[in-house]
Design a protein around this motif. Structure first.
Motif, short mmCIF file in Angstrom:
data_model
loop_
_atom_site.label_atom_id
_atom_site.label_comp_id
_atom_site.label_asym_id
_atom_site.label_seq_id
_atom_site.Cartn_x
_atom_site.Cartn_y
_atom_site.Cartn_z
N ILE A 10 0.87 -1.18 0.00
CA ILE A 10 0.00 0.00 0.00
C ILE A 10 0.91 1.23 0.00
O ILE A 10 1.84 1.30 0.80
N PRO A 11 0.65 2.22 -0.87
CA PRO A 11 1.58 3.35 -1.02
C PRO A 11 1.45 4.45 0.06
O PRO A 11 1.53 5.64 -0.25
N TYR A 12 1.25 4.03 1.30
CA TYR A 12 1.17 4.98 2.42
C TYR A 12 1.98 4.46 3.58
O TYR A 12 2.12 3.25 3.76
N SER A 13 2.47 5.38 4.39
CA SER A 13 3.24 4.97 5.56
C SER A 13 2.34 4.22 6.54
O SER A 13 1.11 4.39 6.56
N SER A 14 2.95 3.40 7.36
CA SER A 14 2.19 2.66 8.37
C SER A 14 1.52 3.62 9.35
O SER A 14 0.40 3.37 9.80
N GLU A 15 2.17 4.74 9.64
CA GLU A 15 1.58 5.73 10.56
C GLU A 15 0.31 6.34 9.98
O GLU A 15 -0.68 6.53 10.68
N LYS A 16 0.35 6.66 8.69
CA LYS A 16 -0.82 7.26 8.05
C LYS A 16 -1.98 6.27 8.01
O LYS A 16 -3.12 6.63 8.31
N LEU A 17 -1.71 5.03 7.65
CA LEU A 17 -2.76 4.01 7.64
C LEU A 17 -3.31 3.77 9.04
O LEU A 17 -4.52 3.68 9.24
N TYR A 18 -2.42 3.67 10.01
CA TYR A 18 -2.84 3.42 11.39
C TYR A 18 -3.75 4.55 11.89
O TYR A 18 -4.80 4.29 12.47
N SER A 19 -3.36 5.78 11.64
CA SER A 19 -4.18 6.90 12.11
C SER A 19 -5.55 6.91 11.43
O SER A 19 -6.53 7.37 12.01
N HIS A 20 -5.63 6.36 10.24
CA HIS A 20 -6.91 6.29 9.54
C HIS A 20 -7.80 5.19 10.13
O HIS A 20 -9.00 5.41 10.35
N ILE A 21 -7.23 4.02 10.39
CA ILE A 21 -8.08 2.91 10.85
C ILE A 21 -8.36 2.92 12.35
O ILE A 21 -9.22 2.18 12.81
N ILE A 22 -7.68 3.77 13.11
CA ILE A 22 -8.06 3.88 14.53
C ILE A 22 -9.20 4.88 14.73
O ILE A 22 -9.76 4.96 15.81
N ASP A 23 -9.54 5.61 13.68
CA ASP A 23 -10.63 6.58 13.77
C ASP A 23 -11.94 5.89 13.39
O ASP A 23 -12.18 5.54 12.24
#
Length: 132
Positions: A10-23
């Motif tokens: 996936i072309p996104y950092s793990s931090e960016k994905l994590y912040s999206h799925i914890i919301d």
């Protein structure tokens, strides 16, 4: 019963994905094509309706030390959880693994295995194809 699905890169950092799925507010969008209804119950809990199944309450737990999000059922008749783990590949790419773990009678498992497999695969695909 256990189902595991792994994504492509996936072309996104793990931090960016994590912040999206914890919301919790993002789950209605992530699941929109797979559910009939979505109701936010609190900052950590929502209710979804899949097909003809009764509504399922899911409680969201953050596991930041492992880069994981856990969605747990609050229903004693449907005892399961979904674990979404994000692995960093590079600074701007990552992969996810979606794991479903549930304890059901063999009769229930036989009835829900195929639609559940499709649902977990779709959840993985939706997260994999998120665009910011």
């Amino acid at each position: 019963m256990e189902i595991i699905k792994e994504s492509n890169v996936i072309p996104y950092s793990s931090e960016k994905l994590y912040s999206h799925i914890i919301d919790i507010n993002n789950y209605e969008q992530i699941l929109k094509d797979e559910i009939r209804s979505f109701d936010k119950l609190s900052e950590n809990e929502f209710k979804i309706k899949i097909g003809n199944m009764p509504g399922i309450n899911l409680f969201l737990s953050e596991l930041p030390e492992n880069n994981e999000v856990k969605l747990s059922s609050n229903d004693s008749n449907l005892n399961f959880y979904i674990l979404i783990k994000i692995d960093a590949i590079k600074s701007n790419s990552s992969k996810i693994k979606v794991q479903f773990v549930g304890n059901f009678s063999s009769m229930i498992e036989m009835m829900i295995k195929k639609p559940l497999n499709a649902f977990i695969d779709s959840l993985k695909n939706k997260i994999e194809n998120i665009s910011f």
